[in-house]
Design an enzyme around this catalytic site. Structure first.
Site, PDB file in Angstrom:
ATOM      1  N   HIS A   1      39.051  44.173  31.856  1.00 36.88           N
ATOM      2  CA  HIS A   1      38.227  44.692  30.494  1.00 36.88           C
ATOM      3  C   HIS A   1      38.925  46.461  29.741  1.00 36.88           C
ATOM      4  CE1 HIS A   1      36.539  41.641  31.910  1.00 36.88           C
ATOM      5  NE2 HIS A   1      35.537  41.291  30.993  1.00 36.88           N
TER       6      HIS A   1
ATOM      7  N   ARG B   1      30.813  36.011  40.835  1.00 41.83           N
ATOM      8  CA  ARG B   1      31.883  35.396  40.109  1.00 41.83           C
ATOM      9  C   ARG B   1      32.751  33.863  40.424  1.00 41.83           C
ATOM     10  NH1 ARG B   1      34.665  38.625  35.229  1.00 41.83           N
ATOM     11  NH2 ARG B   1      34.813  36.651  35.260  1.00 41.83           N
TER      12      ARG B   1
ATOM     13  N   ASP C   1      42.452  35.708  27.389  1.00 40.61           N
ATOM     14  CA  ASP C   1      41.400  36.473  27.312  1.00 40.61           C
ATOM     15  C   ASP C   1      41.241  37.059  26.267  1.00 40.61           C
ATOM     16  OD1 ASP C   1      39.146  37.165  28.841  1.00 40.61           O
ATOM     17  OD2 ASP C   1      40.270  37.912  30.556  1.00 40.61           O
TER      18      ASP C   1
ATOM     19  N   ARG D   1      25.318  35.080  28.772  1.00 46.18           N
ATOM     20  CA  ARG D   1      24.852  35.567  27.314  1.00 46.18           C
ATOM     21  C   ARG D   1      23.472  35.113  26.725  1.00 46.18           C
ATOM     22  NH1 ARG D   1      29.192  39.281  28.600  1.00 46.18           N
ATOM     23  NH2 ARG D   1      30.973  38.348  28.973  1.00 46.18           N
TER      24      ARG D   1
ATOM     25  N   LYS E   1      39.545  29.590  34.749  1.00 47.21           N
ATOM     26  CA  LYS E   1      40.134  31.132  34.786  1.00 47.21           C
ATOM     27  C   LYS E   1      40.546  31.936  35.675  1.00 47.21           C
ATOM     28  CE  LYS E   1      35.371  33.193  33.314  1.00 47.21           C
ATOM     29  NZ  LYS E   1      34.797  33.614  31.866  1.00 47.21           N
ATOM     30  N   HIS E   2      40.286  33.546  35.505  1.00 47.68           N
ATOM     31  CA  HIS E   2      41.902  33.842  34.406  1.00 47.68           C
ATOM     32  C   HIS E   2      43.218  33.875  35.175  1.00 47.68           C
ATOM     33  CE1 HIS E   2      38.132  35.351  34.701  1.00 47.68           C
ATOM     34  NE2 HIS E   2      37.642  35.627  33.640  1.00 47.68           N
TER      35      HIS E   2
END
Length: 570
Positions: free
Chosen positions: A284, A241, A354, A180, A271-272
């Protein structure tokens, strides 16, 4: 395997090897069990709003108080004193205060005023910072001064509510595509780079460096690392990832990443669970369905989480996946059998959900309805409920109508307060860093992972010129800069180099370089194929060092893909 004709070249050929057997990197935490795992049956929250904004303190958590000697550590890191202090703090909280203490909110835009108000109104544990929240300078870079002011505002809002422990100020900063906060912070390679390097010590030092820059900006938690085991090109969400498709290697690397993060004073969020790398949908966008048997899950997806629990990690994230073998059709984030499965691995720390505004759960339980359900199922910390005010009201209502036992809410709040009291201690002992301080360390990480899949393992492959095919404008700019530093002329007529991004788009070239997951090389067929795993400045520097013969490519392919066995490399 690709054909021998395809792999024909002058110079040494990349070798292939199978599984790795590295020593397990474990956290230096004393394994002293203190609390029994959380749980509870699923229950639907009432839609009735609370009738009072105050009330008697909630009852004590259902967990047993620590019996270890003073100064001993819980199995997940904090001391028994932290726990005792948290029990005392929770005993003084109203139901409304407890309902906020287990929530981390989010907001839109770069003005955090509304979020600071929500922290005060709802007693929220803190806030996450997403990409659209990051204040930027006129040239599009992160403004460190303004970013620090934002995180300080959240901390001050928590303090104004009478709390003496830090706010949860979290972010998603994994490295690679999930980051981010961009420049001037150091740009780090994808986690798969570390799978190719297969060096837990390198990962540990990299994560200390990465997270020390976050700590310097006032963050207290980073939702990383991902220990999902990817299944390759049919995995639409995790990809690079993931460290690897080898559960054993992922299990070795995950604890090393956590150790490095804790050394910086930043709390990790492993995670996850129950594993997002082996489902063919993105949570998502929709609810993924996991059809594997429990035996398959235990051997593949859950092995890294078991290793993390044994190593003493403090936080794990529960994803939104419907596991048919546990609770068909129900997102794991609101499913008691899924929390039970995680606790059965030996984990006793904080379970954070999450983001609850993701489609996988929001489509079924809109407007904050998932919050009380997740707590009743076994969650301790609720991340990003769609409507924090509605979620808070739903939790209070669920306490009032009995669908959420007060003991379960108090248990969750006690874990969260214990965690944050410990974080204050970690931060006091850690050193922060300025944004951009670790460029050389990032380049070293990429250099350790870069992998030659086919082509010569040594020697100059460019002969002083390069002509770039594909890649984004930023990719071309970074390649050109790294080439210029090494005396390579970039322009028409040179050795053609295809820069292959995550979408796999590419063209015929002399050399193909994968800038993300290596299965993107399926789209090209070049005499020389290289997996760089990232498009950071450091990754391009490592690529140019290999292409000019200035450095070897020590990495080994951490996944089976693109016609190559896992372990392929020089």
């Amino acid at each position: 395997m690709k054909s021998a004709a395809h792999r024909a070249n002058t110079g040494d050929q990349p070798r292939r090897r199978g599984s790795r057997h590295l020593g397990l990197a474990v956290l230096t935490l004393l394994l002293v069990s203190a609390c029994t795992p959380g749980g509870g049956g699923a229950g639907a929250p009432s839609a009735t709003p609370p009738t009072s904004s105050s009330g008697p303190p909630a009852s004590q958590p259902a967990t047993a108080e620590p019996t270890a000697t003073a100064g001993a550590r819980l199995s997940w890191g904090p001391s028994t004193q932290h726990y005792d202090d948290a029990v005392a703090a929770v005993a003084d909280m109203t139901t409304e205060e407890l309902a906020g203490q287990v929530m981390v909110g989010f907001y839109a835009g770069t003005d955090p005023a509304s979020q600071e108000q929500a922290i005060r109104d709802l007693h929220l544990a803190g806030s996450i910072v997403m990409g659209d929240n990051v204040p930027l300078t006129a040239d599009g870079a992160v403004d460190p001064v303004a970013m620090t002011a934002v995180t300080r505002g959240f901390t001050e809002a928590v303090a104004a509510d009478g709390r003496t422990w830090p706010a949860v100020v979290s972010v998603d900063q994994e490295g690679g595509q999930v980051a981010r906060l961009g420049s001037p912070l150091t740009s780090w390679p994808t986690p798969m780079t570390y799978g190719a390097a297969a060096d837990p010590a390198l990962l540990e030092t990299s994560m200390t460096a990465m997270n020390s820059e976050l700590a310097g900006l006032g963050f207290t938690m980073n939702h990383a690392p991902s220990v999902d085991v990817t299944t390759g090109a049919d995995d639409p969400t995790i990809g690079a990832r993931a460290y690897s498709d080898d559960p054993e290697l992922v299990a070795e690397l995950g604890p090393a990443a956590v150790t490095g993060m804790l050394a910086s004073g930043i709390l990790p969020s492993v995670k996850h669970f129950p594993g997002h790398g082996s489902v063919p949908a993105d949570s998502h966008l929709e609810l993924p369905v996991q059809t594997a048997s429990l035996t398959e899950l235990e051997d593949r997806d859950w092995a890294p989480f078991r290793a993390a629990a044994e190593a003493g990690v403090p936080v794990m994230m529960m994803g939104h996946i419907a596991v048919e073998a546990l609770d068909p059709g129900v997102p794991s984030s609101v499913s008691a059998p899924n929390y039970d499965a995680l606790r059965d691995l030996g984990f006793e720390g904080v379970v954070v959900t999450d983001a609850l505004n993701m489609a996988a759960v929001e489509q079924l339980y809109p407007g904050g309805q998932a919050a009380a359900r997740a707590l009743a199922a076994g969650a301790d910390l609720l991340l990003m409920p769609t409507d924090a005010y509605a979620a808070h009201a739903g939790i209070v209502a669920a306490i009032q109508d009995g669908t959420l036992p007060s003991e379960r809410l108090a248990e969750a709040a006690t874990r969260v307060v214990t965690l944050m009291m410990w974080q204050a201690e970690l931060a006091d002992d850690a050193e922060t860093a300025s944004p951009g301080e670790h460029g050389p360390a990032s380049e070293a990480a990429s250099a350790a992972g870069i992998t030659v899949l086919t082509g010569a393992c040594e020697g100059d492959l460019l002969n002083g010129t390069a002509s770039i095919i594909g890649g984004t404008a930023a990719d071309v700019e970074r390649f050109t800069a790294a080439a210029a530093d090494r005396g390579v002329i970039v322009g028409a007529g040179g050795t053609t180099v295809a820069l292959v991004g995550p979408d796999g788009a590419g063209a015929a070239a002399d050399i193909a370089v994968a800038l993300d997951a290596p299965w993107s090389l399926d789209a090209v067929d070049a005499p020389v194929e290289i997996a760089a795993y990232s498009n950071t400045p450091g990754a391009f520097a490592a690529v140019l060092d290999v292409l000019t013969g200035a450095a070897a490519a020590p990495g080994r392919l951490p996944v089976a893909t693109a016609g190559y066995d896992a372990g392929t490399g020089c």
